[in-house]
Design an enzyme around this catalytic site. Structure first.
Site, PDB file in Angstrom:
ATOM      1  N   ASN A  67     -12.806  -1.128   2.535  1.00 35.06           N
ATOM      2  CA  ASN A  67     -11.346  -1.091   2.439  1.00 35.06           C
ATOM      3  C   ASN A  67     -10.810   0.330   2.292  1.00 35.06           C
ATOM      4  O   ASN A  67      -9.607   0.537   2.255  1.00 35.06           O
ATOM      5  CB  ASN A  67     -10.852  -1.956   1.271  1.00 35.06           C
ATOM      6  CG  ASN A  67     -11.136  -1.329  -0.083  1.00 35.06           C
ATOM      7  OD1 ASN A  67     -12.086  -0.566  -0.246  1.00 35.06           O
ATOM      8  ND2 ASN A  67     -10.313  -1.664  -1.075  1.00 35.06           N
ATOM      9  N   GLY A  94     -14.354 -12.551   2.928  1.00 37.26           N
ATOM     10  CA  GLY A  94     -14.609 -11.163   2.557  1.00 37.26           C
ATOM     11  C   GLY A  94     -14.275 -10.851   1.109  1.00 37.26           C
ATOM     12  O   GLY A  94     -15.038 -10.168   0.419  1.00 37.26           O
ATOM     13  N   ALA A  95     -13.137 -11.362   0.626  1.00 39.75           N
ATOM     14  CA  ALA A  95     -12.756 -11.102  -0.768  1.00 39.75           C
ATOM     15  C   ALA A  95     -13.741 -11.764  -1.722  1.00 39.75           C
ATOM     16  O   ALA A  95     -14.142 -11.181  -2.733  1.00 39.75           O
ATOM     17  CB  ALA A  95     -11.336 -11.609  -1.026  1.00 39.75           C
ATOM     18  N   ASP A 114     -12.617  -2.967  -3.726  1.00 42.64           N
ATOM     19  CA  ASP A 114     -12.034  -4.259  -4.114  1.00 42.64           C
ATOM     20  C   ASP A 114     -12.669  -4.808  -5.393  1.00 42.64           C
ATOM     21  O   ASP A 114     -11.970  -5.243  -6.307  1.00 42.64           O
ATOM     22  CB  ASP A 114     -12.202  -5.276  -2.981  1.00 42.64           C
ATOM     23  CG  ASP A 114     -11.200  -5.062  -1.853  1.00 42.64           C
ATOM     24  OD1 ASP A 114     -10.100  -4.555  -2.129  1.00 42.64           O
ATOM     25  OD2 ASP A 114     -11.520  -5.410  -0.705  1.00 42.64           O
ATOM     26  N   ARG A 126     -14.650 -25.218   0.987  1.00 38.02           N
ATOM     27  CA  ARG A 126     -14.424 -26.402   1.808  1.00 38.02           C
ATOM     28  C   ARG A 126     -15.761 -26.896   2.362  1.00 38.02           C
ATOM     29  O   ARG A 126     -16.682 -26.099   2.565  1.00 38.02           O
ATOM     30  CB  ARG A 126     -13.476 -26.083   2.962  1.00 38.02           C
ATOM     31  CG  ARG A 126     -12.083 -25.665   2.534  1.00 38.02           C
ATOM     32  CD  ARG A 126     -11.157 -25.546   3.742  1.00 38.02           C
ATOM     33  NE  ARG A 126     -11.702 -24.651   4.749  1.00 38.02           N
ATOM     34  CZ  ARG A 126     -11.496 -23.342   4.796  1.00 38.02           C
ATOM     35  NH1 ARG A 126     -10.767 -22.755   3.858  1.00 38.02           N
ATOM     36  NH2 ARG A 126     -12.023 -22.603   5.750  1.00 38.02           N
ATOM     37  N   THR A 141      -7.069  -3.284   5.680  1.00 41.12           N
ATOM     38  CA  THR A 141      -6.865  -4.655   5.260  1.00 41.12           C
ATOM     39  C   THR A 141      -7.253  -5.595   6.395  1.00 41.12           C
ATOM     40  O   THR A 141      -7.768  -5.158   7.444  1.00 41.12           O
ATOM     41  CB  THR A 141      -5.405  -4.871   4.790  1.00 41.12           C
ATOM     42  OG1 THR A 141      -5.291  -6.163   4.188  1.00 41.12           O
ATOM     43  CG2 THR A 141      -4.406  -4.728   5.928  1.00 41.12           C
ATOM     44  N   SER A 146       0.803  -1.225   0.000  1.00 41.75           N
ATOM     45  CA  SER A 146       0.000   0.000   0.000  1.00 41.75           C
ATOM     46  C   SER A 146       0.835   1.274   0.000  1.00 41.75           C
ATOM     47  O   SER A 146       0.535   2.203  -0.772  1.00 41.75           O
ATOM     48  CB  SER A 146      -0.965   0.001   1.186  1.00 41.75           C
ATOM     49  OG  SER A 146      -1.991  -0.942   0.984  1.00 41.75           O
ATOM     50  N   LYS A 180     -11.793  -5.196   7.748  1.00 38.94           N
ATOM     51  CA  LYS A 180     -12.669  -4.742   6.666  1.00 38.94           C
ATOM     52  C   LYS A 180     -14.145  -4.787   7.050  1.00 38.94           C
ATOM     53  O   LYS A 180     -14.926  -3.933   6.615  1.00 38.94           O
ATOM     54  CB  LYS A 180     -12.417  -5.554   5.402  1.00 38.94           C
ATOM     55  CG  LYS A 180     -11.103  -5.238   4.714  1.00 38.94           C
ATOM     56  CD  LYS A 180     -11.006  -5.953   3.373  1.00 38.94           C
ATOM     57  CE  LYS A 180      -9.739  -5.565   2.640  1.00 38.94           C
ATOM     58  NZ  LYS A 180      -9.688  -6.139   1.282  1.00 38.94           N
ATOM     59  N   GLY A 239      -2.914 -10.840  -9.381  1.00 39.50           N
ATOM     60  CA  GLY A 239      -3.625  -9.946  -8.478  1.00 39.50           C
ATOM     61  C   GLY A 239      -3.063  -8.540  -8.345  1.00 39.50           C
ATOM     62  O   GLY A 239      -3.707  -7.678  -7.755  1.00 39.50           O
ATOM     63  N   LYS A 255     -21.745 -21.233   5.109  1.00 40.39           N
ATOM     64  CA  LYS A 255     -21.406 -19.829   4.865  1.00 40.39           C
ATOM     65  C   LYS A 255     -21.508 -19.504   3.377  1.00 40.39           C
ATOM     66  O   LYS A 255     -22.008 -18.436   2.992  1.00 40.39           O
ATOM     67  CB  LYS A 255     -20.000 -19.545   5.380  1.00 40.39           C
ATOM     68  CG  LYS A 255     -19.580 -18.084   5.304  1.00 40.39           C
ATOM     69  CD  LYS A 255     -18.204 -17.888   5.920  1.00 40.39           C
ATOM     70  CE  LYS A 255     -17.751 -16.441   5.812  1.00 40.39           C
ATOM     71  NZ  LYS A 255     -16.392 -16.252   6.388  1.00 40.39           N
TER      72      LYS A 255
END
Length: 296
Positions: free
Chosen positions: A84, A125-126, A99, A148, A59, A18, A63, A252, A154
């Site tokens: 963010n 979150g991402a 993001d 998973r 970060t 950053s 967030k 990324g 979730k």
């Protein structure tokens, strides 16, 4: 203009790109800045100091944790459940998310978007940011979320939220599915399931575990394009597999740069020249290589 007081907060924050990226953007704007890296283990205790800043980035793990402490929140950040970017006005904290926009711009630069069949890895979150960005930009969304087995509830909840958003918007011809990684592997191997775009929103493959991939080569071979939100290393194992399969591979770093660009658009209304941001993406990659030699 007086010197702007800016920062990135997280815990543990360790190394972050950053400062390099934002200081470069401030320089392009001609705005003097003091940009700090703040390790914030106790968010409520840090709030008085944060209210003294002009702006800051957030970060992991703050967030979502920042949400109850904000004085204002853009609708997109409310929908995503994540912030963010914070603008500070007269001590008031105003929250935004960039993001998803950063990811979309990185895809756009390579001729991609969220059309066709999209495979999203993860449910944190991402992943939430990318799922809602895809929903916001794509009519007739076709999205499979892989996770998973322990995280399946979730992921199902995320899919239900995205579906509810699409219905409120008036969409009817969308397709949302949740698979465990084991199911995904089986579907690709035995049923020949394929995807136009794979989005990795997990941390699998991130330094120092650079040799790992969240899915097998068989799954990657069923994808026309692969985007990995992990930027360290620049060439993750997932992207290596994509290259070997002949798929378009997108790292990324561009997302990281473009989400920062979007933050400056919020803070100062700046519109940067594309060639300047292209150069910043290249230089940020070179800086990462300097900091982590041999980690490509």
């Amino acid at each position: 203009m007086r010197v702007q007081n800016a920062a990135v907060i997280g815990h543990p924050i360790g190394h972050t790109m950053s400062p390099f990226i934002h200081q470069r953007l401030f320089a392009l704007e001609g705005i003097p800045v003091s940009y700090q890296v703040l390790d914030v283990p106790d968010l409520p205790a840090a709030l008085p100091a944060l209210r003294e800043l002009d702006c800051f980035n957030i970060t992991i793990p703050h967030k979502s944790a920042i949400l109850p402490f904000l004085d204002g929140l853009e609708e997109k950040a409310r929908l995503f459940g994540s912030v963010n970017t914070v603008q500070v006005k007269e001590g008031k904290l105003l929250g935004f998310t960039t993001d998803g926009a950063g990811c979309y711009k990185a895809l756009e630069n390579h001729g991609c978007d969220f059309s066709g069949r999209v495979l999203l890895l993860g449910n944190g979150g991402a992943a939430r940011a990318l799922a809602f960005e895809a929903a916001a930009r794509q009519r007739d969304l076709d999205l499979t979320i892989a996770c998973r087995e322990s995280s399946q509830p979730k992921a199902v909840a995320l899919a239900q939220e995205v579906a509810a958003y699409l219905r409120r918007r008036g969409d009817r011809d969308f397709c949302l599915e949740v698979d465990t990684y084991e199911e995904l592997e089986a579907f690709c191997r035995w049923e020949g399931r394929s995807f136009d775009l794979l989005l990795n929103a997990t941390s699998v493959g991130m330094h120092p575990h650079a040799g790992e991939s969240p899915v097998s080569a068989e799954v990657v071979a069923r994808c026309r394009a692969v985007f990995d939100a992990v930027y360290n290393p620049a060439q993750t194992q997932l992207l290596r597999l994509a290259g070997e399969a002949g798929a378009l591979a997108i790292g990324g770093m561009e997302m990281l740069v473009y989400q920062a660009v979007a933050a400056h658009e919020i803070w100062y209304g700046t519109r940067f020249r594309p060639e300047d941001i292209d150069a910043l993406c290249q230089d940020a990659g070179a800086e990462l290589a300097r900091l982590f030699p041999g980690n490509g």
